[in-house]
Design an enzyme around this catalytic site. Structure first.
Site, mmCIF file in Angstrom:
data_model
loop_
_atom_site.group_PDB
_atom_site.id
_atom_site.type_symbol
_atom_site.label_atom_id
_atom_site.label_comp_id
_atom_site.label_asym_id
_atom_site.label_seq_id
_atom_site.Cartn_x
_atom_site.Cartn_y
_atom_site.Cartn_z
ATOM 1 N N ASP A 31 0.811 -1.227 0.000
ATOM 2 C CA ASP A 31 0.000 0.000 0.000
ATOM 3 C C ASP A 31 0.843 1.275 0.000
ATOM 4 O OD1 ASP A 31 -2.271 -1.705 0.265
ATOM 5 O OD2 ASP A 31 -1.882 -1.827 2.414
ATOM 6 N N GLY A 35 1.667 2.984 -2.609
ATOM 7 C CA GLY A 35 1.328 3.871 -3.740
ATOM 8 C C GLY A 35 2.071 3.460 -5.002
ATOM 9 N N LYS A 36 2.347 2.165 -5.126
ATOM 10 C CA LYS A 36 3.088 1.682 -6.299
ATOM 11 C C LYS A 36 2.297 1.925 -7.592
ATOM 12 C CE LYS A 36 3.284 -2.423 -4.368
ATOM 13 N NZ LYS A 36 2.847 -2.116 -3.003
ATOM 14 N N GLY A 37 0.954 1.777 -7.516
ATOM 15 C CA GLY A 37 0.117 1.921 -8.709
ATOM 16 C C GLY A 37 0.321 3.285 -9.357
ATOM 17 N N GLY A 82 -4.194 -4.252 -4.477
ATOM 18 C CA GLY A 82 -5.165 -3.251 -4.924
ATOM 19 C C GLY A 82 -4.388 -2.006 -5.302
ATOM 20 N N HIS A 83 -4.140 -1.820 -6.595
ATOM 21 C CA HIS A 83 -3.345 -0.671 -7.038
ATOM 22 C C HIS A 83 -4.280 0.415 -7.563
ATOM 23 C CE1 HIS A 83 0.461 -3.364 -7.482
ATOM 24 N NE2 HIS A 83 0.044 -3.243 -6.247
ATOM 25 N N ARG A 87 3.268 -29.032 -6.960
ATOM 26 C CA ARG A 87 3.222 -29.537 -8.338
ATOM 27 C C ARG A 87 1.885 -30.171 -8.714
ATOM 28 N NH1 ARG A 87 8.755 -32.404 -7.190
ATOM 29 N NH2 ARG A 87 7.565 -32.583 -5.280
ATOM 30 N N GLN A 119 2.204 -5.969 -3.029
ATOM 31 C CA GLN A 119 2.522 -6.048 -1.595
ATOM 32 C C GLN A 119 3.851 -5.312 -1.320
ATOM 33 O OE1 GLN A 119 1.540 -9.389 -3.127
ATOM 34 N NE2 GLN A 119 -0.439 -8.462 -2.804
ATOM 35 N N THR A 145 2.827 -12.486 3.050
ATOM 36 C CA THR A 145 2.061 -13.077 1.962
ATOM 37 C C THR A 145 2.837 -14.300 1.464
ATOM 38 O OG1 THR A 145 0.812 -12.593 -0.047
ATOM 39 C CG2 THR A 145 3.020 -11.626 0.093
ATOM 40 N N ALA A 170 -7.560 -1.095 -0.186
ATOM 41 C CA ALA A 170 -8.164 -0.958 -1.518
ATOM 42 C C ALA A 170 -8.831 -2.260 -1.957
ATOM 43 C CB ALA A 170 -7.103 -0.548 -2.536
ATOM 44 N N LYS A 199 2.764 10.224 -0.486
ATOM 45 C CA LYS A 199 1.844 10.729 0.529
ATOM 46 C C LYS A 199 2.481 11.710 1.514
ATOM 47 C CE LYS A 199 -1.994 7.967 0.882
ATOM 48 N NZ LYS A 199 -2.880 6.892 1.319
ATOM 49 N N ASP A 221 1.967 14.778 1.538
ATOM 50 C CA ASP A 221 0.921 15.747 1.892
ATOM 51 C C ASP A 221 0.107 15.319 3.119
ATOM 52 O OD1 ASP A 221 0.203 13.771 -0.207
ATOM 53 O OD2 ASP A 221 -1.834 14.469 0.204
HETATM 54 P P1 IMP Z 1 -2.628 -12.842 1.650
HETATM 55 O O1 IMP Z 1 -1.650 -12.265 0.700
HETATM 56 O O2 IMP Z 1 -4.061 -12.598 1.266
HETATM 57 O O3 IMP Z 1 -2.356 -14.290 1.950
HETATM 58 O O4 IMP Z 1 -2.452 -12.090 3.074
HETATM 59 C C1 IMP Z 1 -1.268 -12.190 3.840
HETATM 60 C C2 IMP Z 1 -0.918 -10.866 4.491
HETATM 61 O O5 IMP Z 1 -0.518 -9.939 3.495
HETATM 62 C C3 IMP Z 1 -2.084 -10.210 5.229
HETATM 63 O O6 IMP Z 1 -1.575 -9.496 6.356
HETATM 64 C C4 IMP Z 1 -2.626 -9.222 4.221
HETATM 65 O O7 IMP Z 1 -3.311 -8.150 4.827
HETATM 66 C C5 IMP Z 1 -1.339 -8.764 3.576
HETATM 67 N N1 IMP Z 1 -1.528 -8.278 2.193
HETATM 68 C C6 IMP Z 1 -1.789 -9.019 1.097
HETATM 69 N N2 IMP Z 1 -1.888 -8.238 0.020
HETATM 70 C C7 IMP Z 1 -1.672 -6.988 0.436
HETATM 71 C C8 IMP Z 1 -1.606 -5.728 -0.250
HETATM 72 O O8 IMP Z 1 -1.747 -5.623 -1.469
HETATM 73 N N3 IMP Z 1 -1.346 -4.645 0.544
HETATM 74 C C9 IMP Z 1 -1.132 -4.746 1.878
HETATM 75 N N4 IMP Z 1 -1.170 -5.892 2.533
HETATM 76 C C10 IMP Z 1 -1.433 -7.010 1.831
#
Ligand code: IMP
Length: 435
Positions: free
Chosen positions: A24, A26-28, A51-52, A154, A235, A250, A310, A342, A344
């Site tokens: 999160d 702000g890569k998007g 979520g970008h 596999r 991520q 993740t 997002a 961010k 600002d």
């Molecule tokens: P998963 O990727 O859904 O298995 O979640 C594993 C961990 O990564 C959790 O703490 C999620 O909230 C976090 N996570 C997964 N994707 C994102 C992302 O895009 N932004 C921030 N945290 C993420």
């Protein structure tokens, strides 16, 4: 101004964009901004857990799987082999993108080797999370972990398998034999049925078919032709399955090595590693967060920064910028450029803090803790800056920033030893300083 050497380097740049925190960052926005200067944008790991968010003109779109390079220039957008694809989420997103008048023909390329997220992955993700109780990871429930488990076991289904429905049905049936035992006997849930899963996939198969390619070959040809490539991480470094705060991570490798395995691009072809960091920290889901603020200032960061997921809408945990963590991410990825986003959000804070080190067992430490249990004993030590109490929103030249904001940025650069080549002062493309 380009001199001939820097133009040449820029022209053949193969740049990884990596989150330097817990996602999160702000890569998007940054990928969208830079995509006008590249020929390819490649997502290399993760799935629809990402979520970008992109804001341009009067439009906002949140992309989960499609690379963020669709809307600025004509770069070819590749979903690499390292991504896990939920075909149903993907076709919904394809529809959203089409609504914005983007023609995906010759723009979207999906790796035939990328693994597919099936309904059983999502069910298993959610059931496993529930069974963890107070030790839950806080996953997005999108089936990411179980899909990567299938891959390394596999028994995964890949995008190429969607091209042969008879074989696909056989593979799903064979996988369900074990999965249904787990559903029935471990979780006491209903069994899943192959025919129902096949029926749910049919529309997605027919829509995605024309986009499935050998993207490794496409990218190797691009490298041979010295075409610039942008690799888009999802991520962040501190969520990396190997180098993050395990097990609160993740299931993929957002870090630089993951960009190579998740795309087929060799390490020696990478010319730039651009780390993205917010001017403060956030984390969504559970796990260690040394500078987390459980007070009014944390609440203010959340409110000013609109810190809600997002993908899931969950409120994000907020805290001050952790320079120990940032330095760790920079070393881990060999980041040679940084983008600060961010800025600002800090505009109306009386004072602003950054963590420079921790105290553990009465001793100073500069090492980022990788074990969840270690964090409870850490006390962050902060350097405090006076706030600038002026809007930085919209500013697009570094020298126009308030002097105190410039000092804050220079301190971070000196501490980390890497320059911010981009400073973002709002969500839109023009709210950006390039240096
Ligand atoms: P998963 O990727 O859904 O298995 O979640 C594993 C961990 O990564 C959790 O703490 C999620 O909230 C976090 N996570 C997964 N994707 C994102 C992302 O895009 N932004 C921030 N945290 C993420």
């Amino acid at each position: 101004m380009y001199n001939s050497t820097s133009f040449f380097l820029e022209f053949m740049a193969v740049r990884i964009i990596i989150g330097a925190q817990w996602g999160d960052e702000g890569k998007g926005k940054i990928v969208d901004l830079l995509s006008a200067e590249t020929k390819y944008v490649v997502r290399y790991q993760g799935g629809a857990n990402a979520g970008h968010t992109l804001k341009f003109d009067d439009k906002t779109i949140v992309l989960h799987l499609i690379p963020s390079g669709m809307f600025n220039g004509n770069a070819k957008c590749v979903i690499g082999n390292g991504v896990v694809i939920d075909p149903i989420a993907l076709i919904e997103e394809i529809e959203e993108v089409k609504k914005l008048d983007v023609d995906l023909k010759d723009r979207l390329y999906i790796s035939s080797s990328a693994h597919v997220i099936l309904p059983y992955h999502k069910v298993l993700d959610q059931l496993k999370e529930k069974s963890r109780g107070k030790d839950a990871i806080g996953t997005t429930g999108r089936g990411i972990g179980p899909a990567y488990v299938s891959k390394v076991s596999r028994i995964g289904i890949r995008m190429i398998d969607l091209l042969n429905e008879e074989q696909l049905e056989e593979k799903i049936k064979s996988n369900l034999a074990d999965i249904n035992k787990a559903l029935e006997h471990i979780y006491g849930e209903e069994k899943l049925d192959t025919k129902t899963i096949m029926a749910s996939l049919r529309e997605a198969i027919s829509i995605t078919k024309p986009f499935i390619h050998n993207t490794t070959e496409i990218l190797h040809n691009a490298l041979e032709n010295s075409e610039p490539i942008l690799l888009e991480g999802a991520q962040g470094s501190l969520l990396d399955v190997d180098h993050g705060t395990y097990p609160y991570v993740t299931s993929s490798s957002p870090t630089a090595g993951g960009a190579c395995t998740g795309s087929g691009i060799p390490p020696l072809s990478i010319t730039h590693a651009l780390g993205i960091t917010k001017a403060y920290c956030t984390r969504v889901g559970n796990g260690p967060f040394p500078t987390e603020l459980d007070d009014e200032e944390g609440e203010k960061l959340r409110k000013n920064g609109q810190e809600f997921g997002a993908t899931t809408g969950r409120p994000r945990r907020c805290g001050w910028l952790d320079l120990v963590a940032l330095k760790y991410a920079v070393r881990l990825n060999g980041m040679n450029e940084l983008a600060l986003t961010k800025l600002d959000v800090l505009d109306d804070f009386e004072t602003i803090k950054v963590c420079t080190h921790y105290i553990k067992d009465g001793n100073e430490t500069h090492v980022f803790p990788l074990d969840a249990d270690d964090v409870d004993e850490l006390k962050p030590v902060y350097k405090t800056f006076p706030g600038w109490n002026r809007s930085t929103r919209d500013i697009s030249s570094f020298s126009d920033l308030p002097e105190k904001a410039q000092e804050y940025i220079h301190f971070i650069e000196d501490f980390i030893g890497v320059k911010f080549t981009i400073v973002s002062t709002g969500p839109k493309r023009n709210e950006t300083i390039r240096r």
